[in-house]
Design a protein around this motif. Structure first.
Motif, PDB file in Angstrom:
ATOM      1  N   CYS A  12      14.639  -4.731  -9.459  1.00  0.00           N
ATOM      2  CA  CYS A  12      13.289  -4.051  -9.228  1.00  0.00           C
ATOM      3  C   CYS A  12      13.496  -4.278  -7.874  1.00  0.00           C
ATOM      4  CB  CYS A  12      11.843  -5.251  -9.590  1.00  0.00           C
ATOM      5  SG  CYS A  12      11.361  -6.411  -8.228  1.00  0.00           S
ATOM      6  N   ASN A  13      12.976  -2.684  -7.025  1.00  0.00           N
ATOM      7  CA  ASN A  13      12.508  -2.088  -6.020  1.00  0.00           C
ATOM      8  C   ASN A  13      11.565  -1.291  -5.786  1.00  0.00           C
ATOM      9  OD1 ASN A  13      13.033  -1.990  -3.625  1.00  0.00           O
ATOM     10  ND2 ASN A  13      15.166  -2.516  -3.774  1.00  0.00           N
ATOM     11  N   ALA A  14      11.485  -1.273  -4.578  1.00  0.00           N
ATOM     12  CA  ALA A  14      10.678  -0.181  -4.754  1.00  0.00           C
ATOM     13  C   ALA A  14      10.337   0.998  -3.701  1.00  0.00           C
ATOM     14  CB  ALA A  14       8.350  -1.025  -3.746  1.00  0.00           C
ATOM     15  N   PHE A  15       9.326   1.908  -4.034  1.00  0.00           N
ATOM     16  CA  PHE A  15       9.603   3.148  -3.405  1.00  0.00           C
ATOM     17  C   PHE A  15       8.626   3.679  -2.667  1.00  0.00           C
ATOM     18  CE2 PHE A  15      14.751   2.564  -3.840  1.00  0.00           C
ATOM     19  CZ  PHE A  15      14.166   2.152  -4.932  1.00  0.00           C
ATOM     20  N   GLY A  16       8.434   4.796  -2.003  1.00  0.00           N
ATOM     21  CA  GLY A  16       7.634   5.931  -2.019  1.00  0.00           C
ATOM     22  C   GLY A  16       7.093   6.451  -2.426  1.00  0.00           C
ATOM     23  N   SER A  17       8.148   6.804  -3.380  1.00  0.00           N
ATOM     24  CA  SER A  17       8.401   8.145  -4.020  1.00  0.00           C
ATOM     25  C   SER A  17      10.230   8.146  -5.382  1.00  0.00           C
ATOM     26  CB  SER A  17       8.249   9.529  -3.781  1.00  0.00           C
ATOM     27  OG  SER A  17       9.472  10.049  -2.874  1.00  0.00           O
ATOM     28  N   TYR A  18      10.260   8.768  -6.091  1.00  0.00           N
ATOM     29  CA  TYR A  18      11.239   8.858  -6.883  1.00  0.00           C
ATOM     30  C   TYR A  18      12.501   9.458  -5.980  1.00  0.00           C
ATOM     31  CZ  TYR A  18      15.066  10.437 -10.460  1.00  0.00           C
ATOM     32  OH  TYR A  18      15.950  10.425 -11.252  1.00  0.00           O
ATOM     33  N   LEU A  19      11.906  10.908  -5.384  1.00  0.00           N
ATOM     34  CA  LEU A  19      12.799  11.094  -3.812  1.00  0.00           C
ATOM     35  C   LEU A  19      13.207  10.138  -2.988  1.00  0.00           C
ATOM     36  CD1 LEU A  19      14.303  14.073  -2.954  1.00  0.00           C
ATOM     37  CD2 LEU A  19      11.690  14.425  -1.256  1.00  0.00           C
ATOM     38  N   ASP A  20      12.650   9.189  -2.313  1.00  0.00           N
ATOM     39  CA  ASP A  20      12.861   7.824  -1.221  1.00  0.00           C
ATOM     40  C   ASP A  20      14.104   7.887  -2.424  1.00  0.00           C
ATOM     41  OD1 ASP A  20       9.700   7.921   0.334  1.00  0.00           O
ATOM     42  OD2 ASP A  20      11.954   9.034   0.473  1.00  0.00           O
ATOM     43  N   LEU A  21      13.631   7.218  -3.925  1.00  0.00           N
ATOM     44  CA  LEU A  21      14.718   6.741  -4.678  1.00  0.00           C
ATOM     45  C   LEU A  21      16.006   7.349  -4.861  1.00  0.00           C
ATOM     46  CD1 LEU A  21      14.117   5.052  -8.310  1.00  0.00           C
ATOM     47  CD2 LEU A  21      16.322   6.147  -7.385  1.00  0.00           C
ATOM     48  N   MET A  22      15.718   8.650  -4.635  1.00  0.00           N
ATOM     49  CA  MET A  22      17.302   9.433  -4.915  1.00  0.00           C
ATOM     50  C   MET A  22      18.093   8.851  -3.475  1.00  0.00           C
ATOM     51  SD  MET A  22      17.001   9.736  -7.787  1.00  0.00           S
ATOM     52  CE  MET A  22      18.878  11.063  -7.777  1.00  0.00           C
TER      53      MET A  22
ATOM     54  N   PHE B 218       0.911  -1.478   0.235  1.00  0.00           N
ATOM     55  CA  PHE B 218       0.028  -0.313  -0.233  1.00  0.00           C
ATOM     56  C   PHE B 218       0.865   1.454  -0.555  1.00  0.00           C
ATOM     57  CE2 PHE B 218       0.800   1.070   4.574  1.00  0.00           C
ATOM     58  CZ  PHE B 218       1.111   0.102   4.969  1.00  0.00           C
ATOM     59  N   SER B 219       1.703   1.060   0.331  1.00  0.00           N
ATOM     60  CA  SER B 219       2.733   2.306   0.523  1.00  0.00           C
ATOM     61  C   SER B 219       4.003   2.960  -0.908  1.00  0.00           C
ATOM     62  CB  SER B 219       4.059   2.438   1.280  1.00  0.00           C
ATOM     63  OG  SER B 219       4.663   0.978   1.673  1.00  0.00           O
ATOM     64  N   ILE B 220       3.384   1.852  -1.736  1.00  0.00           N
ATOM     65  CA  ILE B 220       4.544   1.463  -3.226  1.00  0.00           C
ATOM     66  C   ILE B 220       4.101   2.861  -3.560  1.00  0.00           C
ATOM     67  CG2 ILE B 220       5.536   0.715  -4.814  1.00  0.00           C
ATOM     68  CD1 ILE B 220       5.283  -1.984  -3.219  1.00  0.00           C
ATOM     69  N   ASN B 221       4.625   3.879  -4.071  1.00  0.00           N
ATOM     70  CA  ASN B 221       4.005   5.244  -5.261  1.00  0.00           C
ATOM     71  C   ASN B 221       4.803   4.669  -6.160  1.00  0.00           C
ATOM     72  OD1 ASN B 221       1.522   5.937  -4.389  1.00  0.00           O
ATOM     73  ND2 ASN B 221       2.932   6.595  -2.164  1.00  0.00           N
ATOM     74  N   TYR B 222       6.359   3.994  -6.158  1.00  0.00           N
ATOM     75  CA  TYR B 222       7.542   4.342  -6.989  1.00  0.00           C
ATOM     76  C   TYR B 222       7.849   2.877  -7.322  1.00  0.00           C
ATOM     77  CZ  TYR B 222      10.886   6.348 -10.470  1.00  0.00           C
ATOM     78  OH  TYR B 222      11.245   6.843 -11.455  1.00  0.00           O
ATOM     79  N   MET B 223       8.204   2.639  -8.628  1.00  0.00           N
ATOM     80  CA  MET B 223       9.049   1.154  -8.828  1.00  0.00           C
ATOM     81  C   MET B 223      10.204   1.208  -9.742  1.00  0.00           C
ATOM     82  SD  MET B 223       6.704  -2.193  -8.313  1.00  0.00           S
ATOM     83  CE  MET B 223       7.557  -3.007  -7.822  1.00  0.00           C
ATOM     84  N   GLY B 224      10.588   0.198  -9.633  1.00  0.00           N
ATOM     85  CA  GLY B 224      12.223   1.217 -10.425  1.00  0.00           C
ATOM     86  C   GLY B 224      12.487  -0.551 -10.677  1.00  0.00           C
ATOM     87  N   TRP B 225      13.518  -0.929 -12.259  1.00  0.00           N
ATOM     88  CA  TRP B 225      13.965  -1.402 -12.360  1.00  0.00           C
ATOM     89  C   TRP B 225      16.363  -1.264 -12.397  1.00  0.00           C
ATOM     90  CZ3 TRP B 225      13.909  -6.846 -12.755  1.00  0.00           C
ATOM     91  CH2 TRP B 225      12.179  -7.181 -13.432  1.00  0.00           C
ATOM     92  N   PHE B 226      16.786  -2.420 -11.951  1.00  0.00           N
ATOM     93  CA  PHE B 226      18.230  -1.703 -11.676  1.00  0.00           C
ATOM     94  C   PHE B 226      18.846  -2.368 -12.369  1.00  0.00           C
ATOM     95  CE2 PHE B 226      17.181   2.799  -8.656  1.00  0.00           C
ATOM     96  CZ  PHE B 226      16.521   1.923  -8.197  1.00  0.00           C
TER      97      PHE B 226
END
Length: 123
Positions: A95-105, A29-37
């Motif tokens: 892959c990984n999951a984040f609350g936002s792109y800012l959290d990813l950074m 429920f807290s995932i707003n951004y997902m990325g492939w690395f």
């Protein structure tokens, strides 16, 4: 906590295609951004593609026009379609999951960096 399972890697010839999938479970429920690395031997891990819950995408310059990230919020999955693969795409993909792109950074990932899935592009 979020659990992530990547699949779909393999060996492919230059110019070929692969599709990677990532299934998320747990506190999704807290995932707003997902990325492939990806991380190639001797190199740092880099963001290949990311996508928001609204479907806004971002790609590394090296994969623009060749890779497509997509997301199924109902199934809690994110996929990476990789076309026209090149030898320099060879790496372990995560892959990984984040609350936002800012959290990813900021390195605030929800899931652990597991084993990933190996992609090898070679003739």
């Amino acid at each position: 906590q979020v659990q992530l399972v990547e699949s779909g890697g393999g060996l492919v010839q230059p110019g070929g295609s692969l599709r990677l999938s990532c299934a998320a479970s747990g506190s999704i429920f807290s995932i707003n951004y997902m990325g492939w690395f990806r991380q190639a031997p001797g190199k740092e891990r880099e963001l290949v593609a990311g996508i928001t819950s609204a479907g806004i995408t971002k790609y590394a310059d090296s994969v623009k026009g060749r890779f497509t990230i997509s997301r199924d919020n109902a199934k809690n999955t994110v996929s990476l379609q990789m076309n026209n693969l090149k030898p320099e795409d060879t790496a372990v993909y995560y892959c990984n999951a984040f609350g936002s792109y800012l959290d990813l950074m900021r390195g605030r990932n929800f899931g652990s960096w597991g084993q990933g899935t190996q992609v090898t592009v070679s003739s």
